[in-house]
Write a protein that holds these residues in place. Structure first.
Motif: not given
Length: 212
Positions: A59-79
């Motif tokens: 569950r942590r893996v799934i939620l972590g992957a979704l959170a990365e996209l939800g928090q994405w900004r052009p000046d602070d990103w994690s792909l």
């Protein structure tokens, strides 16, 4: 279509044995199963945060992957690209940056299901995102770090041309733990990039990385 709003879903990075891309929900569920089945020896902790030793790792893996996209900004990103072999997920390769348009520097880390270790796939995963960074996004440097006893990660870095960049001390489970910092420059990447990598669908994503 989703890719019209999030062009990252059209990004593909391919090596001889792997395809790295974002995963849909069903694929993330299978990735969660991979994580739950084990990522490393239970007696060894290769990560700063002991997330693999906590309940509900899948569950942590799934939620972590979704959170990365939800928090994405052009000046602070994690792909967080998922690595697929023969259509099945085997792990994740993460590349992140802050103020990338200014620094042109990325950081990477990864994990892979334990049953896939020792097959050279970790090297292909790292080479894939390094090609994306240097050849696709015009990076100047890439940084990584590993505990002194994380020999597999250090070997991958050595093969790909990283050089020592000092050490750092962190508190891990209440104890001081030393990591070796490593840096790869654009020039050394050009000398050590021996894994064939194909990149598809990057141009529509450039603005998401803070590039025009």
């Amino acid at each position: 279509m989703l890719v019209a709003h999030l062009p990252l879903y059209g990004l593909r990075v391919r090596t001889p044995d792997l395809e790295l891309r974002l995963a849909d929900l069903a694929e993330l569920a299978r990735l969660g199963d991979v994580a739950a089945a084990g990522i490393h020896d239970p007696d060894v902790l290769p990560f700063m945060h002991p997330w693999t030793q906590e309940p509900d790792v899948g569950r942590r893996v799934i939620l972590g992957a979704l959170a990365e996209l939800g928090q994405w900004r052009p000046d602070d990103w994690s792909l967080g690209l998922v690595a697929f072999r023969d259509g099945e997920p085997i792990g994740r390769q993460i590349m992140s940056a802050k103020e990338y348009a200014v620094t042109r520097e990325v950081r990477t880390w990864s994990w892979m299901g334990r049953s896939f270790h020792g097959q050279g796939l970790g090297t292909q995963m790292r080479a894939a995102v390094l090609a994306l960074a240097f050849d696709g996004l015009d990076a100047l440097s890439a940084c990584s770090a590993a505990f002194l006893d994380n020999h597999s990660s250090l070997r991958v870095s050595e093969k790909l041309g990283y050089q020592p960049d000092g050490v750092q001390v962190d508190a891990v489970r209440g104890r001081p733990t030393i990591s070796r910092r490593l840096r790869l420059t654009r020039e050394r990447w050009a000398l050590h990039s021996r894994v064939p990598v194909e990149i598809e669908g990057l141009d529509p994503c450039l603005e998401m990385f803070g590039l025009s």
